[in-house]
Design an enzyme around this catalytic site. Sequence first.
Site, PDB file in Angstrom:
ATOM      1  CG  ASP A 185       9.179 -45.238   4.450  1.00 22.90           C
ATOM      2  OD1 ASP A 185       8.021 -45.033   4.825  1.00 22.90           O
ATOM      3  OD2 ASP A 185       9.564 -45.059   3.280  1.00 22.90           O
ATOM      4  CG  HIS A 212       7.480 -43.436   0.649  1.00 17.61           C
ATOM      5  ND1 HIS A 212       7.587 -43.638   2.011  1.00 17.61           N
ATOM      6  CD2 HIS A 212       6.537 -42.480   0.485  1.00 17.61           C
ATOM      7  CE1 HIS A 212       6.755 -42.820   2.645  1.00 17.61           C
ATOM      8  NE2 HIS A 212       6.098 -42.110   1.741  1.00 17.61           N
TER       9      HIS A 212
HETATM   10  P1  NAD Z   1      -0.059 -29.692   1.491  1.00 14.95           P
HETATM   11  O1  NAD Z   1      -1.243 -29.679   0.583  1.00 14.95           O
HETATM   12  O2  NAD Z   1      -0.251 -29.286   2.893  1.00 14.95           O
HETATM   13  O3  NAD Z   1       1.094 -28.787   0.886  1.00 14.95           O
HETATM   14  C1  NAD Z   1       1.487 -28.880  -0.439  1.00 14.95           C
HETATM   15  C2  NAD Z   1       1.936 -27.517  -0.893  1.00 14.95           C
HETATM   16  O4  NAD Z   1       2.354 -27.637  -2.257  1.00 14.95           O
HETATM   17  C3  NAD Z   1       0.822 -26.439  -0.869  1.00 14.95           C
HETATM   18  O5  NAD Z   1       1.251 -25.336  -0.120  1.00 14.95           O
HETATM   19  C4  NAD Z   1       0.618 -26.094  -2.325  1.00 14.95           C
HETATM   20  O6  NAD Z   1       0.300 -24.726  -2.547  1.00 14.95           O
HETATM   21  C5  NAD Z   1       1.992 -26.433  -2.896  1.00 14.95           C
HETATM   22  N1  NAD Z   1       1.993 -26.601  -4.342  1.00 14.95           N
HETATM   23  C6  NAD Z   1       1.074 -27.157  -5.145  1.00 14.95           C
HETATM   24  N2  NAD Z   1       1.457 -27.065  -6.428  1.00 14.95           N
HETATM   25  C7  NAD Z   1       2.653 -26.434  -6.430  1.00 14.95           C
HETATM   26  C8  NAD Z   1       3.556 -26.035  -7.447  1.00 14.95           C
HETATM   27  N3  NAD Z   1       3.308 -26.250  -8.733  1.00 14.95           N
HETATM   28  N4  NAD Z   1       4.678 -25.393  -7.080  1.00 14.95           N
HETATM   29  C9  NAD Z   1       4.949 -25.141  -5.776  1.00 14.95           C
HETATM   30  N5  NAD Z   1       4.128 -25.493  -4.774  1.00 14.95           N
HETATM   31  C10 NAD Z   1       3.002 -26.127  -5.109  1.00 14.95           C
HETATM   32  O7  NAD Z   1       0.553 -31.171   1.414  1.00 14.95           O
HETATM   33  P2  NAD Z   1       1.659 -31.814   2.382  1.00 14.95           P
HETATM   34  O8  NAD Z   1       0.971 -32.496   3.501  1.00 14.95           O
HETATM   35  O9  NAD Z   1       2.699 -30.824   2.656  1.00 14.95           O
HETATM   36  O10 NAD Z   1       2.228 -32.980   1.432  1.00 14.95           O
HETATM   37  C11 NAD Z   1       2.942 -32.653   0.277  1.00 14.95           C
HETATM   38  C12 NAD Z   1       3.341 -33.927  -0.470  1.00 14.95           C
HETATM   39  O11 NAD Z   1       4.274 -34.702   0.303  1.00 14.95           O
HETATM   40  C13 NAD Z   1       2.173 -34.863  -0.764  1.00 14.95           C
HETATM   41  O12 NAD Z   1       2.307 -35.393  -2.059  1.00 14.95           O
HETATM   42  C14 NAD Z   1       2.347 -35.974   0.260  1.00 14.95           C
HETATM   43  O13 NAD Z   1       1.761 -37.183  -0.136  1.00 14.95           O
HETATM   44  C15 NAD Z   1       3.853 -36.068   0.299  1.00 14.95           C
HETATM   45  N6  NAD Z   1       4.414 -36.734   1.492  1.00 14.95           N
HETATM   46  C16 NAD Z   1       5.506 -37.523   1.301  1.00 14.95           C
HETATM   47  C17 NAD Z   1       6.091 -38.173   2.366  1.00 14.95           C
HETATM   48  C18 NAD Z   1       7.309 -39.025   2.161  1.00 14.95           C
HETATM   49  O14 NAD Z   1       7.645 -39.797   3.066  1.00 14.95           O
HETATM   50  N7  NAD Z   1       8.027 -38.919   1.061  1.00 14.95           N
HETATM   51  C19 NAD Z   1       5.552 -38.000   3.652  1.00 14.95           C
HETATM   52  C20 NAD Z   1       4.449 -37.185   3.826  1.00 14.95           C
HETATM   53  C21 NAD Z   1       3.870 -36.562   2.719  1.00 14.95           C
HETATM   54  C1  LMR Z   2       3.725 -41.020   4.613  1.00 21.21           C
HETATM   55  O1  LMR Z   2       4.353 -42.068   4.552  1.00 21.21           O
HETATM   56  O2  LMR Z   2       3.325 -40.559   5.699  1.00 21.21           O
HETATM   57  C2  LMR Z   2       3.494 -40.214   3.365  1.00 21.21           C
HETATM   58  O3  LMR Z   2       3.872 -40.933   2.231  1.00 21.21           O
HETATM   59  C3  LMR Z   2       2.121 -39.660   3.277  1.00 21.21           C
HETATM   60  C4  LMR Z   2       1.057 -40.697   3.006  1.00 21.21           C
HETATM   61  O4  LMR Z   2       0.268 -40.483   2.090  1.00 21.21           O
HETATM   62  O5  LMR Z   2       1.000 -41.694   3.710  1.00 21.21           O
END
Ligand code: NAD
Ligand code: LMR
Length: 350
Positions: A185, A212
């Site tokens: 953010d 967030h």
């Molecule tokens: P993704 O599906 O590409 O990757 C997630 C990974 O988690 C996969 O490789 C999966 O196998 C693994 N996984 C699932 N269950 C698991 C477990 N029990 N133990 C270990 N690994 C496990 O998803 P992504 O795009 O990498 O996003 C991951 C998370 O981050 C999502 O919840 C997304 O919303 C969040 N996210 C947060 C922010 C933020 O600003 N905080 C930003 C972007 C994404």
């Molecule tokens: C973001 O801000 O990009 C993450 O929280 C992923 C989403 O779901 O928007």
Amino acid sequence: MRASLIRSAAESLRKGGSSSSGNAIRRSYSSDSSPDRKVAILGAAGGIGQPLSLLMKLNPLVSRLSLYDIAGTPGVAADVSHINTRAEVSGYASDEQLGQALEGSDVVIIPAGVPRKPGMTRDDLFNINAGIVKSLCTAISKYCPNAIVNMISNPVNSTVPIAAEVFKKAGTYDEKKLFGVTTLDVLRAKTFYAAKAGVPAADVNVPVIGGHAGITILPLFSQAAPTGNSLSNEDLKALTKRTQDGGTEVLEAKAGKGSATLSMAYAGAIFADACLKGLNGVPDIVECSYVQSTVTDLPFFASKVRLGKNGVEEVLGFGPLSDLEKEGLENLKAELKASIEKGIQFAHAN
Ligand code: NAD
Ligand code: LMR
């Protein structure tokens, strides 16, 4: 050529990382002088996990890099391990190996869980990700109870309270060591502000407070520095909305192929780097993060946080707000409160 690429990536992490004034001091930390630090990434084979693994492998403060996922980690670990930087890389790929992956960790970063698809809110991820976060935090409380935890998995507004409750139940909760990662953010607020105000993106600071998700993300453009072109109230409203909808902007552009991964990996690497510097005693490391807080009447809230040897050294208040920001703060409280309560209830019921 390769070495200079690595050096410049690591240097860019160092420079972009915090709003502190300690660049000269921080630059003096090298792989030779900095203490051993183990960083574990849970969800390391995912969209965020892979580039985050790469960036943490480039960080000279990391001596051991532990990559855990339920599938695909051996390949990611083998790949990243060939990069000739300090960190020794290990990959772990099943429940039985989770303990080994976590043992001795100083910092655990959690991007495990499902991402949004277009049309979903972050809260729509709760049903799946709450259980994943709960089981991973249960393992953290067993195998590395003193580690700093950087929570990336959504909905962050609820997953951080879930983690807190899991740790409390296990008797290992230390509010100084649990962080919701809201750095993306901040990066978005900086980037969008810089373009509109006509100032260099890399030099801008904009605090982002609240939480967030949607309107709980509250950028404080009234505190942006340096200031550039003067911006109208309409400009500021549009910048605020764009920052709040930044995740959705990426989600829609990817059209069903996931949410932000590359910018998030960068943001996660910046935040983990700040935690490591704090642990190593580097002074004046300040980042925004969603932490246990008393700056409002909500038990968790994102604001600037000073990082130190024990994690949170000080949760900083947010200073004077413009009328627009005051209104935004009042508007976000009900949603953030409900998300916090949802997380706490889940942790108690399961
Ligand atoms: P993704 O599906 O590409 O990757 C997630 C990974 O988690 C996969 O490789 C999966 O196998 C693994 N996984 C699932 N269950 C698991 C477990 N029990 N133990 C270990 N690994 C496990 O998803 P992504 O795009 O990498 O996003 C991951 C998370 O981050 C999502 O919840 C997304 O919303 C969040 N996210 C947060 C922010 C933020 O600003 N905080 C930003 C972007 C994404
Ligand atoms: C973001 O801000 O990009 C993450 O929280 C992923 C989403 O779901 O928007």
